[in-house]
Design a protein around this motif. Structure first.
Motif, PDB file in Angstrom:
ATOM      1  N   ALA A 139     -17.727   4.573 -11.544  1.00 21.02           N
ATOM      2  CA  ALA A 139     -19.220   4.880 -12.077  1.00 21.02           C
ATOM      3  C   ALA A 139     -19.001   6.379 -12.969  1.00 21.02           C
ATOM      4  CB  ALA A 139     -20.218   5.059 -11.065  1.00 21.02           C
ATOM      5  N   ARG A 140     -19.481   6.374 -13.970  1.00 19.85           N
ATOM      6  CA  ARG A 140     -19.438   7.559 -14.870  1.00 19.85           C
ATOM      7  C   ARG A 140     -20.599   8.157 -15.443  1.00 19.85           C
ATOM      8  NH1 ARG A 140     -14.092   6.392 -18.593  1.00 19.85           N
ATOM      9  NH2 ARG A 140     -12.624   6.428 -17.377  1.00 19.85           N
ATOM     10  N   ALA A 141     -20.939   9.167 -15.297  1.00 19.45           N
ATOM     11  CA  ALA A 141     -22.147   9.744 -15.789  1.00 19.45           C
ATOM     12  C   ALA A 141     -21.943  11.038 -16.802  1.00 19.45           C
ATOM     13  CB  ALA A 141     -23.166  10.495 -14.726  1.00 19.45           C
ATOM     14  N   PHE A 142     -22.283  10.703 -18.230  1.00 19.84           N
ATOM     15  CA  PHE A 142     -22.351  11.684 -19.245  1.00 19.84           C
ATOM     16  C   PHE A 142     -23.699  12.135 -19.352  1.00 19.84           C
ATOM     17  CE2 PHE A 142     -19.277   8.675 -19.619  1.00 19.84           C
ATOM     18  CZ  PHE A 142     -17.944   9.072 -19.559  1.00 19.84           C
ATOM     19  N   TYR A 143     -23.868  13.636 -19.338  1.00 25.80           N
ATOM     20  CA  TYR A 143     -25.393  14.290 -19.668  1.00 25.80           C
ATOM     21  C   TYR A 143     -24.915  15.509 -20.240  1.00 25.80           C
ATOM     22  CZ  TYR A 143     -23.928  16.648 -15.178  1.00 25.80           C
ATOM     23  OH  TYR A 143     -23.146  17.171 -14.084  1.00 25.80           O
ATOM     24  N   ASN A 144     -26.344  16.054 -20.842  1.00 21.88           N
ATOM     25  CA  ASN A 144     -26.474  17.331 -21.283  1.00 21.88           C
ATOM     26  C   ASN A 144     -27.854  17.703 -21.158  1.00 21.88           C
ATOM     27  OD1 ASN A 144     -27.611  16.638 -23.699  1.00 21.88           O
ATOM     28  ND2 ASN A 144     -25.769  15.426 -24.240  1.00 21.88           N
ATOM     29  N   TYR A 145     -28.120  18.923 -21.300  1.00 23.73           N
ATOM     30  CA  TYR A 145     -29.375  19.441 -21.107  1.00 23.73           C
ATOM     31  C   TYR A 145     -29.793  20.909 -21.619  1.00 23.73           C
ATOM     32  CZ  TYR A 145     -27.134  21.522 -17.185  1.00 23.73           C
ATOM     33  OH  TYR A 145     -26.177  22.402 -16.172  1.00 23.73           O
ATOM     34  N   GLU A 146     -30.827  21.489 -21.539  1.00 25.62           N
ATOM     35  CA  GLU A 146     -31.220  22.780 -22.153  1.00 25.62           C
ATOM     36  C   GLU A 146     -31.655  23.710 -21.068  1.00 25.62           C
ATOM     37  OE1 GLU A 146     -33.604  22.467 -25.576  1.00 25.62           O
ATOM     38  OE2 GLU A 146     -32.355  21.499 -26.703  1.00 25.62           O
ATOM     39  N   VAL A 147     -31.305  24.875 -21.016  1.00 21.12           N
ATOM     40  CA  VAL A 147     -31.877  25.881 -20.066  1.00 21.12           C
ATOM     41  C   VAL A 147     -32.842  26.822 -20.709  1.00 21.12           C
ATOM     42  CG1 VAL A 147     -31.490  27.384 -18.168  1.00 21.12           C
ATOM     43  CG2 VAL A 147     -30.096  25.657 -18.393  1.00 21.12           C
ATOM     44  N   THR A 179     -37.979  34.390 -25.019  1.00 26.14           N
ATOM     45  CA  THR A 179     -37.280  33.064 -24.263  1.00 26.14           C
ATOM     46  C   THR A 179     -36.173  32.823 -25.137  1.00 26.14           C
ATOM     47  OG1 THR A 179     -39.431  32.216 -23.533  1.00 26.14           O
ATOM     48  CG2 THR A 179     -37.553  30.624 -23.596  1.00 26.14           C
ATOM     49  N   ILE A 180     -34.761  32.714 -24.421  1.00 33.46           N
ATOM     50  CA  ILE A 180     -33.853  32.232 -24.953  1.00 33.46           C
ATOM     51  C   ILE A 180     -33.539  30.544 -24.475  1.00 33.46           C
ATOM     52  CG2 ILE A 180     -32.541  34.339 -25.214  1.00 33.46           C
ATOM     53  CD1 ILE A 180     -31.243  33.996 -22.666  1.00 33.46           C
ATOM     54  N   THR A 181     -32.819  30.041 -25.317  1.00 34.98           N
ATOM     55  CA  THR A 181     -32.320  28.615 -25.139  1.00 34.98           C
ATOM     56  C   THR A 181     -30.769  28.619 -24.803  1.00 34.98           C
ATOM     57  OG1 THR A 181     -34.052  27.546 -26.203  1.00 34.98           O
ATOM     58  CG2 THR A 181     -32.381  26.168 -25.820  1.00 34.98           C
ATOM     59  N   LEU A 182     -30.288  28.072 -23.676  1.00 36.80           N
ATOM     60  CA  LEU A 182     -28.970  27.763 -23.654  1.00 36.80           C
ATOM     61  C   LEU A 182     -28.469  26.492 -23.538  1.00 36.80           C
ATOM     62  CD1 LEU A 182     -28.617  30.393 -20.489  1.00 36.80           C
ATOM     63  CD2 LEU A 182     -28.490  30.761 -23.116  1.00 36.80           C
ATOM     64  N   MET A 183     -27.537  26.275 -24.112  1.00 39.66           N
ATOM     65  CA  MET A 183     -27.174  24.712 -24.247  1.00 39.66           C
ATOM     66  C   MET A 183     -26.019  24.345 -23.078  1.00 39.66           C
ATOM     67  SD  MET A 183     -29.116  23.666 -26.485  1.00 39.66           S
ATOM     68  CE  MET A 183     -28.686  22.201 -26.809  1.00 39.66           C
ATOM     69  N   SER A 184     -26.242  23.047 -22.474  1.00 42.56           N
ATOM     70  CA  SER A 184     -25.165  22.914 -21.391  1.00 42.56           C
ATOM     71  C   SER A 184     -23.878  22.581 -22.094  1.00 42.56           C
ATOM     72  CB  SER A 184     -25.749  22.001 -20.504  1.00 42.56           C
ATOM     73  OG  SER A 184     -25.729  20.565 -21.027  1.00 42.56           O
ATOM     74  N   GLY A 185     -23.978  21.807 -23.106  1.00 43.63           N
ATOM     75  CA  GLY A 185     -22.567  21.242 -23.860  1.00 43.63           C
ATOM     76  C   GLY A 185     -22.365  19.864 -22.984  1.00 43.63           C
ATOM     77  N   PRO A 186     -21.236  19.108 -23.307  1.00 47.28           N
ATOM     78  CA  PRO A 186     -21.197  17.966 -22.477  1.00 47.28           C
ATOM     79  C   PRO A 186     -20.697  18.106 -21.224  1.00 47.28           C
ATOM     80  CG  PRO A 186     -20.169  18.180 -24.766  1.00 47.28           C
ATOM     81  CD  PRO A 186     -20.616  19.546 -24.441  1.00 47.28           C
ATOM     82  N   ARG A 187     -21.394  17.446 -20.227  1.00 42.93           N
ATOM     83  CA  ARG A 187     -21.163  17.501 -18.820  1.00 42.93           C
ATOM     84  C   ARG A 187     -20.826  16.007 -18.131  1.00 42.93           C
ATOM     85  NH1 ARG A 187     -20.103  21.917 -16.712  1.00 42.93           N
ATOM     86  NH2 ARG A 187     -21.189  21.511 -14.694  1.00 42.93           N
ATOM     87  N   TRP A 188     -20.003  15.783 -17.326  1.00 40.83           N
ATOM     88  CA  TRP A 188     -19.690  14.567 -16.822  1.00 40.83           C
ATOM     89  C   TRP A 188     -19.506  14.625 -15.366  1.00 40.83           C
ATOM     90  CZ3 TRP A 188     -14.884  12.832 -15.148  1.00 40.83           C
ATOM     91  CH2 TRP A 188     -13.968  13.730 -15.440  1.00 40.83           C
ATOM     92  N   GLN A 189     -19.697  13.295 -14.624  1.00 40.85           N
ATOM     93  CA  GLN A 189     -19.235  13.333 -13.158  1.00 40.85           C
ATOM     94  C   GLN A 189     -18.924  12.063 -13.029  1.00 40.85           C
ATOM     95  OE1 GLN A 189     -19.009  15.239 -11.003  1.00 40.85           O
ATOM     96  NE2 GLN A 189     -20.058  17.242 -11.505  1.00 40.85           N
ATOM     97  N   ARG A 190     -18.101  11.665 -11.862  1.00 42.95           N
ATOM     98  CA  ARG A 190     -17.519  10.190 -11.760  1.00 42.95           C
ATOM     99  C   ARG A 190     -17.754  10.179 -10.266  1.00 42.95           C
ATOM    100  NH1 ARG A 190     -11.261   9.842 -13.134  1.00 42.95           N
ATOM    101  NH2 ARG A 190     -10.495  11.296 -11.477  1.00 42.95           N
ATOM    102  N   ALA A 191     -17.737   8.929  -9.793  1.00 42.28           N
ATOM    103  CA  ALA A 191     -17.599   8.464  -8.487  1.00 42.28           C
ATOM    104  C   ALA A 191     -17.291   7.164  -8.347  1.00 42.28           C
ATOM    105  CB  ALA A 191     -19.064   8.585  -7.803  1.00 42.28           C
ATOM    106  N   PHE A 192     -16.531   6.946  -7.019  1.00 38.21           N
ATOM    107  CA  PHE A 192     -15.926   5.216  -6.916  1.00 38.21           C
ATOM    108  C   PHE A 192     -17.377   4.813  -5.880  1.00 38.21           C
ATOM    109  CE2 PHE A 192     -12.154   7.417  -7.740  1.00 38.21           C
ATOM    110  CZ  PHE A 192     -11.518   6.481  -8.533  1.00 38.21           C
ATOM    111  N   VAL A 193     -17.663   3.557  -6.263  1.00 40.74           N
ATOM    112  CA  VAL A 193     -18.660   2.870  -5.702  1.00 40.74           C
ATOM    113  C   VAL A 193     -18.214   1.456  -5.045  1.00 40.74           C
ATOM    114  CG1 VAL A 193     -20.527   4.211  -6.924  1.00 40.74           C
ATOM    115  CG2 VAL A 193     -19.913   2.078  -8.007  1.00 40.74           C
ATOM    116  N   SER A 194     -18.843   0.860  -4.471  1.00 40.18           N
ATOM    117  CA  SER A 194     -18.648  -0.372  -4.039  1.00 40.18           C
ATOM    118  C   SER A 194     -18.886  -1.478  -5.165  1.00 40.18           C
ATOM    119  CB  SER A 194     -19.100  -0.661  -2.662  1.00 40.18           C
ATOM    120  OG  SER A 194     -18.811   0.089  -1.716  1.00 40.18           O
TER     121      SER A 194
END
Length: 208
Positions: free
Chosen positions: A130-138, A151-166
């Protein structure tokens, strides 16, 4: 006007460091039908003596009646939880006169979280990737010594995580939550001044 042998030094700019904690949950869910017991209010017929006593107006009686209702529910077949940190760094620039140098952080929050998910079968069949691709603003709000805020806006840029599921007949659902965990304002140490450069006079001839 002459400027001979003068040295000008500009100190390092303050830096706002923001540590953001990310939580990513991978769920394999399946829709299923469930029968659950319920209680509902049902009208009942009043006895004859009650009708006779209230002949001048209608008499309505109700009582709780047991029943069974069919509902659609989500069953979690497998779940994997991951947590990680993301460090943001922002350097203050004096190009804008207001606000001035940041001295205090007032607020920090994340917004505009977008998530894209992917389920990749593995040939062995024992697990599924299973893969997750995400991004957000801070958004970081700070104040200077005079109380002016920005107020400043910081961009996360491309982020991703993965995991093995049944593996199973369910579908993938990914939940991403983000929160600011640590914020600080720091100033890097000023570089040590080196030896002064030797002064070399330059002669310029002007004919008029």
């Amino acid at each position: 006007m002459a400027n001979k042998g003068n040295l000008f030094h500009v100190g390092p700019s303050p830096i706002i460091l923001v540590t953001v904690q990310e939580w990513v949950v991978f769920n394999i869910v399946q829709s299923t039908l469930l029968l659950i017991p319920t209680w509902g209010i049902q009208p009942v017929s009043p006895p004859a003596h009650a009708l006779a006593a209230h002949a001048d107006r209608p008499l309505l009686l109700e009582e709780l009646q047991p029943g069974i209702e069919l509902i659609t529910a989500e069953r979690v077949l497998d779940s994997v939880y991951l947590a990680t940190d993301n460090l943001f760094q922002w350097s203050y620039s004096s190009s804008s006169p207001t606000p001035g140098v940041p001295v205090k952080v007032i607020a920090c929050c994340a917004k505009n979280i977008t998530v894209r998910q992917q389920l990749v079968p593995i040939p062995s069949g024992s697990y599924t990737l299973a893969r997750a691709f995400y991004n957000y603003e801070v958004l970081v709000t700070y104040a200077d010594a005079a109380g002016h805020t920005a107020t400043i806006t910081l961009m996360s840029g491309p982020r991703w995580q993965r995991a093995f599921v049944s593996p199973g007949p369910g579908r993938l659902e990914v939940q991403v939550k983000v929160a600011c965990s640590r914020i600080e304002i720091t100033t890097p140490p000023a570089p040590k001044p080196g030896p002064a450069l030797p002064y070399n006079p330059v002669r310029v001839w002007v004919w008029v």
